[in-house]
Motif scaffolding. Structure first.
Motif, PDB file in Angstrom:
ATOM      1  N   LEU A 158     -24.581-124.183 -10.375  1.00 39.30           N
ATOM      2  CA  LEU A 158     -25.792-124.874  -9.934  1.00 39.30           C
ATOM      3  C   LEU A 158     -26.196-125.993 -10.881  1.00 39.30           C
ATOM      4  N   ARG A 159     -26.662-127.081 -10.304  1.00 45.35           N
ATOM      5  CA  ARG A 159     -27.294-128.162 -11.060  1.00 45.35           C
ATOM      6  C   ARG A 159     -28.724-128.300 -10.560  1.00 45.35           C
ATOM      7  N   LEU A 160     -29.670-128.202 -11.495  1.00 48.54           N
ATOM      8  CA  LEU A 160     -31.081-128.245 -11.124  1.00 48.54           C
ATOM      9  C   LEU A 160     -31.734-129.516 -11.648  1.00 48.54           C
ATOM     10  N   PRO A 161     -32.603-130.143 -10.842  1.00 50.75           N
ATOM     11  CA  PRO A 161     -33.176-131.447 -11.206  1.00 50.75           C
ATOM     12  C   PRO A 161     -34.454-131.338 -12.029  1.00 50.75           C
ATOM     13  N   PHE A 162     -34.554-130.297 -12.862  1.00 49.51           N
ATOM     14  CA  PHE A 162     -35.774-130.075 -13.624  1.00 49.51           C
ATOM     15  C   PHE A 162     -35.578-130.485 -15.073  1.00 49.51           C
ATOM     16  N   PRO A 163     -36.640-130.859 -15.760  1.00 49.30           N
ATOM     17  CA  PRO A 163     -36.526-131.247 -17.168  1.00 49.30           C
ATOM     18  C   PRO A 163     -35.914-130.130 -18.014  1.00 49.30           C
ATOM     19  N   GLY A 164     -35.013-130.518 -18.883  1.00 47.18           N
ATOM     20  CA  GLY A 164     -34.398-129.553 -19.785  1.00 47.18           C
ATOM     21  C   GLY A 164     -33.208-128.808 -19.222  1.00 47.18           C
ATOM     22  N   MET A 165     -32.900-129.012 -17.940  1.00 47.98           N
ATOM     23  CA  MET A 165     -31.761-128.323 -17.342  1.00 47.98           C
ATOM     24  C   MET A 165     -30.465-129.046 -17.700  1.00 47.98           C
ATOM     25  N   PRO A 166     -29.414-128.316 -18.085  1.00 49.51           N
ATOM     26  CA  PRO A 166     -28.152-128.968 -18.448  1.00 49.51           C
ATOM     27  C   PRO A 166     -27.504-129.639 -17.242  1.00 49.51           C
ATOM     28  N   ALA A 167     -26.970-130.831 -17.457  1.00 50.06           N
ATOM     29  CA  ALA A 167     -26.354-131.584 -16.370  1.00 50.06           C
ATOM     30  C   ALA A 167     -25.085-130.914 -15.856  1.00 50.06           C
ATOM     31  N   GLU A 168     -24.412-130.138 -16.715  1.00 50.16           N
ATOM     32  CA  GLU A 168     -23.132-129.553 -16.330  1.00 50.16           C
ATOM     33  C   GLU A 168     -23.268-128.190 -15.666  1.00 50.16           C
ATOM     34  N   GLY A 169     -24.495-127.683 -15.493  1.00 48.88           N
ATOM     35  CA  GLY A 169     -24.700-126.376 -14.873  1.00 48.88           C
ATOM     36  C   GLY A 169     -25.317-125.392 -15.847  1.00 48.88           C
ATOM     37  N   LEU A 170     -25.751-124.270 -15.317  1.00 49.10           N
ATOM     38  CA  LEU A 170     -26.419-123.252 -16.117  1.00 49.10           C
ATOM     39  C   LEU A 170     -25.404-122.272 -16.697  1.00 49.10           C
ATOM     40  N   PRO A 171     -25.805-121.495 -17.710  1.00 48.39           N
ATOM     41  CA  PRO A 171     -24.918-120.423 -18.196  1.00 48.39           C
ATOM     42  C   PRO A 171     -24.711-119.380 -17.118  1.00 48.39           C
ATOM     43  N   PRO A 172     -23.590-118.660 -17.151  1.00 51.21           N
ATOM     44  CA  PRO A 172     -23.365-117.606 -16.155  1.00 51.21           C
ATOM     45  C   PRO A 172     -24.447-116.534 -16.232  1.00 51.21           C
ATOM     46  N   ALA A 173     -24.609-115.804 -15.148  1.00 51.60           N
ATOM     47  CA  ALA A 173     -25.622-114.759 -15.103  1.00 51.60           C
ATOM     48  C   ALA A 173     -25.313-113.659 -16.105  1.00 51.60           C
ATOM     49  N   PRO A 174     -26.328-113.144 -16.789  1.00 52.84           N
ATOM     50  CA  PRO A 174     -26.117-111.978 -17.660  1.00 52.84           C
ATOM     51  C   PRO A 174     -25.669-110.780 -16.830  1.00 52.84           C
ATOM     52  N   ILE A 175     -25.059-109.827 -17.483  1.00 56.30           N
ATOM     53  CA  ILE A 175     -24.621-108.612 -16.796  1.00 56.30           C
ATOM     54  C   ILE A 175     -25.825-107.949 -16.115  1.00 56.30           C
ATOM     55  N   GLY A 176     -25.668-107.644 -14.851  1.00 55.29           N
ATOM     56  CA  GLY A 176     -26.723-106.955 -14.117  1.00 55.29           C
ATOM     57  C   GLY A 176     -27.679-107.852 -13.380  1.00 55.29           C
ATOM     58  N   ASP A 177     -27.599-109.147 -13.589  1.00 52.71           N
ATOM     59  CA  ASP A 177     -28.488-110.089 -12.901  1.00 52.71           C
ATOM     60  C   ASP A 177     -27.919-110.379 -11.520  1.00 52.71           C
ATOM     61  N   LEU A 178     -28.466-109.717 -10.513  1.00 55.72           N
ATOM     62  CA  LEU A 178     -27.920-109.824  -9.161  1.00 55.72           C
ATOM     63  C   LEU A 178     -28.158-111.191  -8.538  1.00 55.72           C
ATOM     64  N   THR A 179     -29.168-111.909  -9.007  1.00 52.39           N
ATOM     65  CA  THR A 179     -29.492-113.200  -8.407  1.00 52.39           C
ATOM     66  C   THR A 179     -28.395-114.224  -8.637  1.00 52.39           C
ATOM     67  N   GLY A 180     -27.706-114.142  -9.759  1.00 50.74           N
ATOM     68  CA  GLY A 180     -26.773-115.186 -10.144  1.00 50.74           C
ATOM     69  C   GLY A 180     -25.315-114.867  -9.924  1.00 50.74           C
ATOM     70  N   ILE A 181     -25.023-113.883  -9.076  1.00 50.17           N
ATOM     71  CA  ILE A 181     -23.633-113.539  -8.776  1.00 50.17           C
ATOM     72  C   ILE A 181     -23.448-113.442  -7.267  1.00 50.17           C
ATOM     73  N   ASP A 182     -22.212-113.526  -6.817  1.00 54.94           N
ATOM     74  CA  ASP A 182     -21.870-113.489  -5.391  1.00 54.94           C
ATOM     75  C   ASP A 182     -21.128-112.201  -5.060  1.00 54.94           C
ATOM     76  N   PRO A 183     -21.033-111.853  -3.764  1.00 58.07           N
ATOM     77  CA  PRO A 183     -20.133-110.786  -3.343  1.00 58.07           C
ATOM     78  C   PRO A 183     -18.694-111.170  -3.708  1.00 58.07           C
ATOM     79  N   PRO A 184     -17.830-110.204  -3.990  1.00 55.99           N
ATOM     80  CA  PRO A 184     -18.044-108.758  -3.868  1.00 55.99           C
ATOM     81  C   PRO A 184     -18.717-108.114  -5.092  1.00 55.99           C
ATOM     82  N   GLU A 185     -18.796-108.829  -6.223  1.00 56.47           N
ATOM     83  CA  GLU A 185     -19.415-108.241  -7.405  1.00 56.47           C
ATOM     84  C   GLU A 185     -20.889-107.938  -7.144  1.00 56.47           C
ATOM     85  N   HIS A 186     -21.567-108.834  -6.460  1.00 53.64           N
ATOM     86  CA  HIS A 186     -22.963-108.616  -6.116  1.00 53.64           C
ATOM     87  C   HIS A 186     -23.120-107.349  -5.266  1.00 53.64           C
ATOM     88  N   THR A 187     -22.235-107.173  -4.300  1.00 51.45           N
ATOM     89  CA  THR A 187     -22.294-106.005  -3.418  1.00 51.45           C
ATOM     90  C   THR A 187     -22.090-104.719  -4.207  1.00 51.45           C
TER      91      THR A 187
END
Length: 417
Positions: A87-116
């Motif tokens: 993801l690239r977010l247009p907010f101040p302070g957000m990195p242009a190259e994308g955000l760090p990967p989701a921490p372990i257990g953070d369901l919001t930032g992962i996709d199936p099948p791991e999310h499932t």
């Protein structure tokens, strides 16, 4: 204000204007004097086209979705990813190259099948039936908070004495964490959701929560008790995943419901007609009121998804790798989906709102949040029928530099008994 005045209605075009060829900046400033209304420019953009090019401070443009149908379609489409690093977010302070990967257990930032795999063991713990069984305990906690307010006497900060303790005690009980540690959780959770906290502070807050929960998981494995973490020790989730899931539930369950209770009370105190409707509502009426407040306030203002492949949507081609920023706030005020959307109407059938998201990432704890709000809103106004703001509305401090919109405090008072 909740109800539209003619001058507010005139701020938005009644018919779509010409399509925009240039990328638009992301609108962030809410209209002065209207703390519950979206930025006016969002309505202009949505009226012209529900999916437009979005300008970024650095790098190529992305997309902004403001229409209900378009936002819902993106949330439901597996060709769009929620992985943070894409993801690239247009907010101040957000990195242009994308955000760090989701921490372990953070369901919001992962996709199936791991999310499932991570969500499936949790889903059975948050069913409508199981959450409604907790109603009695929510009622007990709510009564204790109301007693504490009465003993303190007016004025009080409703946020710290009512809106925050109810979800905090409930999530601590669900996880089997001592309530004595609630201040620790709240302090670090507020750091994590702040858009202004330095990255180092957010990393330190995340590490502190995970260290605490790692120790709690080990204690639950050794001596299981009647709580969610103990139940999950019988699954194939690792200790690190259990601690991560616990941290995710804390972050998702504390601040969101607290913000809804405080901001919702603020909105009701500004609108006597709707407050009267809440007071006279039966069970179904309270249910409708909660859904309408979720729609109207939309405290989780934005989301984002990255296209995993080229996708044609609303007559436009979104290329693989491009980010679509989703204005849930604008989608919940879309007149194509909700008539007279800028009016708070507790008698409205707000089914289909996106206050809890949509698709595979729809809020896991939404049924618990509903139970808490169904109990807390009517109980507050029944206990203190003369409840009112203790300061002028324009002096209520708003929290706009955060992922969750709300107030930084809500001073209220009432007539002594």
């Amino acid at each position: 204000m909740q109800h539209r005045t003619p001058e507010h209605a005139a701020e938005r075009p009644t018919e779509p204007g010409p399509g925009r060829s240039e990328p638009v900046p992301f609108p962030r400033d809410r209209p002065k004097g209207c703390p519950f209304d979206p930025p006016t420019e969002l309505a202009h953009i949505r009226a012209e086209r529900p999916l437009v090019r979005l300008a970024y401070p650095d790098g190529p443009p992305g997309w902004l979705a403001t229409g209900h149908a378009v936002v819902r379609a993106v949330l439901a489409d597996p060709r769009f990813s929620g992985r943070y690093e894409l993801l690239r977010l247009p907010f101040p302070g957000m990195p242009a190259e994308g955000l760090p990967p989701a921490p372990i257990g953070d369901l919001t930032g992962i996709d199936p099948p791991e999310h499932t795999r991570l969500r499936k063991p949790l889903a059975g713990k948050f069913t409508v039936r199981r959450m409604r069984l907790l109603t009695e305990r929510v009622e007990q906690i709510t009564a204790e908070c109301l007693d504490a307010m009465a003993e303190h006497g007016p004025p009080v900060d409703l946020l710290t004495m009512y809106a925050q303790p109810i979800p905090t005690m409930m999530i601590c009980e669900l996880l089997g964490a001592p309530y004595a540690d609630h201040a620790f959780f709240r302090r670090h959770t507020e750091t994590l959701i702040s858009q202004s906290a330095p990255g180092a502070e957010q990393e330190a807050a995340l590490a502190a929560i995970h260290e605490y929960l790692g120790e709690l998981v080990l204690a639950k494995r050794a001596n299981p008790t009647d709580d969610l973490l103990s139940d999950l020790t019988d699954t194939d989730l690792t200790d690190a995943e259990l601690a991560g899931v616990g941290g995710f539930l804390l972050g998702a369950g504390l601040d969101t419901t607290a913000s809804m209770l405080a901001l919702g009370t603020f909105a009701l105190l500004r609108d006597p007609d709707q407050l009267a409707a809440l007071r006279t509502g039966d069970g179904d009426g309270i249910d409708r009121a909660v859904e309408e407040l979720m729609r109207y306030l939309a405290i989780a203002e934005t989301g984002a998804r990255a296209a995993l492949e080229d996708v044609e949507l609303d007559g436009q081609l979104i290329k693989a790798g491009e980010t679509v920023v989703l204005s849930l706030l604008a989608a919940n005020r879309d007149p194509e989906r909700f008539p007279d959307p800028d009016t708070l109407d507790l008698r409205r059938n707000a089914t289909g709102h996106l206050g809890f998201g949509h698709g595979v990432h729809q809020c896991l704890g939404q049924q618990l949040a509903r139970v808490e709000m169904r109990v807390a809103f009517p109980a507050l106004f029944a206990r203190f029928p003369t409840l009112r703001l203790a300061v002028p509305p324009e002096e209520v401090p708003l929290r706009s530099a955060a992922n969750i919109y709300g107030v930084r405090g809500l001073p209220v008072t009432w007539d002594g008994v």
